[in-house]
Design a protein around this motif. Structure first.
Motif, PDB file in Angstrom:
ATOM      1  N   MET A  47     -54.338  21.481 -17.022  1.00  0.00           N
ATOM      2  CA  MET A  47     -54.581  22.867 -17.398  1.00  0.00           C
ATOM      3  C   MET A  47     -56.022  22.984 -17.881  1.00  0.00           C
ATOM      4  SD  MET A  47     -51.032  23.847 -19.345  1.00  0.00           S
ATOM      5  CE  MET A  47     -51.104  22.479 -20.474  1.00  0.00           C
ATOM      6  N   PRO A  48     -56.889  23.619 -17.080  1.00  0.00           N
ATOM      7  CA  PRO A  48     -58.313  23.677 -17.430  1.00  0.00           C
ATOM      8  C   PRO A  48     -58.599  24.290 -18.793  1.00  0.00           C
ATOM      9  CG  PRO A  48     -57.926  24.616 -15.254  1.00  0.00           C
ATOM     10  CD  PRO A  48     -56.596  24.291 -15.840  1.00  0.00           C
ATOM     11  N   LEU A  49     -57.795  25.220 -19.229  1.00  0.00           N
ATOM     12  CA  LEU A  49     -58.064  25.862 -20.511  1.00  0.00           C
ATOM     13  C   LEU A  49     -57.591  25.012 -21.683  1.00  0.00           C
ATOM     14  CD1 LEU A  49     -57.139  29.542 -19.611  1.00  0.00           C
ATOM     15  CD2 LEU A  49     -59.391  28.475 -19.658  1.00  0.00           C
ATOM     16  N   ALA A  50     -56.707  24.062 -21.424  1.00  0.00           N
ATOM     17  CA  ALA A  50     -56.167  23.236 -22.501  1.00  0.00           C
ATOM     18  C   ALA A  50     -56.872  21.890 -22.627  1.00  0.00           C
ATOM     19  CB  ALA A  50     -54.680  23.007 -22.274  1.00  0.00           C
ATOM     20  N   TYR A  51     -57.359  21.361 -21.503  1.00  0.00           N
ATOM     21  CA  TYR A  51     -57.948  20.023 -21.510  1.00  0.00           C
ATOM     22  C   TYR A  51     -59.360  20.050 -20.953  1.00  0.00           C
ATOM     23  CZ  TYR A  51     -52.944  18.917 -21.488  1.00  0.00           C
ATOM     24  OH  TYR A  51     -51.612  18.872 -21.752  1.00  0.00           O
ATOM     25  N   GLN A  52     -60.225  19.274 -21.555  1.00  0.00           N
ATOM     26  CA  GLN A  52     -61.553  19.092 -20.986  1.00  0.00           C
ATOM     27  C   GLN A  52     -61.421  18.128 -19.813  1.00  0.00           C
ATOM     28  OE1 GLN A  52     -63.989  17.599 -24.153  1.00  0.00           O
ATOM     29  NE2 GLN A  52     -64.269  19.622 -25.070  1.00  0.00           N
ATOM     30  N   LYS A  53     -62.122  18.413 -18.739  1.00  0.00           N
ATOM     31  CA  LYS A  53     -62.002  17.598 -17.528  1.00  0.00           C
ATOM     32  C   LYS A  53     -62.334  16.130 -17.780  1.00  0.00           C
ATOM     33  CE  LYS A  53     -64.500  20.409 -14.899  1.00  0.00           C
ATOM     34  NZ  LYS A  53     -65.181  20.976 -13.719  1.00  0.00           N
ATOM     35  N   ARG A  54     -63.418  15.889 -18.472  1.00  0.00           N
ATOM     36  CA  ARG A  54     -63.829  14.501 -18.696  1.00  0.00           C
ATOM     37  C   ARG A  54     -62.813  13.745 -19.544  1.00  0.00           C
ATOM     38  NH1 ARG A  54     -69.598  13.450 -20.437  1.00  0.00           N
ATOM     39  NH2 ARG A  54     -69.310  11.626 -19.153  1.00  0.00           N
ATOM     40  N   LEU A  78     -62.601  14.194 -10.430  1.00  0.00           N
ATOM     41  CA  LEU A  78     -62.569  15.583 -10.864  1.00  0.00           C
ATOM     42  C   LEU A  78     -62.561  16.546  -9.671  1.00  0.00           C
ATOM     43  CD1 LEU A  78     -64.893  15.510 -13.984  1.00  0.00           C
ATOM     44  CD2 LEU A  78     -62.388  15.432 -13.891  1.00  0.00           C
ATOM     45  N   ALA A  79     -63.213  16.165  -8.583  1.00  0.00           N
ATOM     46  CA  ALA A  79     -63.164  16.985  -7.363  1.00  0.00           C
ATOM     47  C   ALA A  79     -61.733  17.022  -6.835  1.00  0.00           C
ATOM     48  CB  ALA A  79     -64.115  16.452  -6.307  1.00  0.00           C
ATOM     49  N   TRP A  80     -61.059  15.865  -6.835  1.00  0.00           N
ATOM     50  CA  TRP A  80     -59.665  15.802  -6.394  1.00  0.00           C
ATOM     51  C   TRP A  80     -58.771  16.586  -7.354  1.00  0.00           C
ATOM     52  CZ3 TRP A  80     -55.517  13.576  -9.065  1.00  0.00           C
ATOM     53  CH2 TRP A  80     -54.321  13.512  -8.350  1.00  0.00           C
ATOM     54  N   LEU A  81     -59.010  16.436  -8.645  1.00  0.00           N
ATOM     55  CA  LEU A  81     -58.176  17.086  -9.653  1.00  0.00           C
ATOM     56  C   LEU A  81     -58.195  18.602  -9.527  1.00  0.00           C
ATOM     57  CD1 LEU A  81     -56.488  16.722 -12.299  1.00  0.00           C
ATOM     58  CD2 LEU A  81     -58.654  16.953 -13.538  1.00  0.00           C
ATOM     59  N   THR A  82     -59.361  19.147  -9.243  1.00  0.00           N
ATOM     60  CA  THR A  82     -59.491  20.608  -9.206  1.00  0.00           C
ATOM     61  C   THR A  82     -59.313  21.194  -7.818  1.00  0.00           C
ATOM     62  OG1 THR A  82     -61.894  20.392  -9.076  1.00  0.00           O
ATOM     63  CG2 THR A  82     -60.940  20.674 -11.272  1.00  0.00           C
ATOM     64  N   ALA A  83     -59.113  20.360  -6.811  1.00  0.00           N
ATOM     65  CA  ALA A  83     -58.867  20.862  -5.449  1.00  0.00           C
ATOM     66  C   ALA A  83     -57.429  21.357  -5.378  1.00  0.00           C
ATOM     67  CB  ALA A  83     -59.092  19.750  -4.427  1.00  0.00           C
ATOM     68  N   ARG A  84     -57.254  22.540  -4.923  1.00  0.00           N
ATOM     69  CA  ARG A  84     -55.887  23.102  -4.826  1.00  0.00           C
ATOM     70  C   ARG A  84     -55.673  23.642  -3.456  1.00  0.00           C
ATOM     71  NH1 ARG A  84     -52.750  22.294  -9.589  1.00  0.00           N
ATOM     72  NH2 ARG A  84     -54.277  21.783 -11.120  1.00  0.00           N
TER      73      ARG A  84
END
Length: 84
Positions: A47-54, A78-84
């Motif tokens: 959840m991008p709003l709850a967790y910092q990507k790094r 991070l590219a894989w994580l945010t690819a939807r």
């Protein structure tokens, strides 16, 4: 007797297209199937709003390392994580 409809250009293209050779397997493809399922759950739970990507990457990397799984560096993950 009705004349058969000629295939469209798209039908012809899709009917004969094939990759000359597949690319190398990705880091995800090299994981065992059970690990792939767990990594997909990790991605779905992000959840991008709850967790910092790094921070999410570092925690995932540590947990994967304990299991003996190799995941890519931060940028690729991070590219894989945010690819939807």
């Amino acid at each position: 007797m009705a004349k058969a409809k000629a295939p469209s250009l798209l039908d012809d293209v899709l009917g004969c297209i094939s990759n000359a050779k597949p690319g190398p397997p990705t880091w995800f493809d090299r994981l065992p199937p059970d690990a792939q399922q767990e990594m997909l759950r990790v991605r779905e739970s992000y959840m991008p709003l709850a967790y910092q990507k790094r921070a999410y990457y570092r925690a995932t990397q540590a947990a994967a390392e304990k299991r003996g799984w190799q995941i890519p560096g931060e940028k690729q993950f991070l590219a894989w994580l945010t690819a939807r």
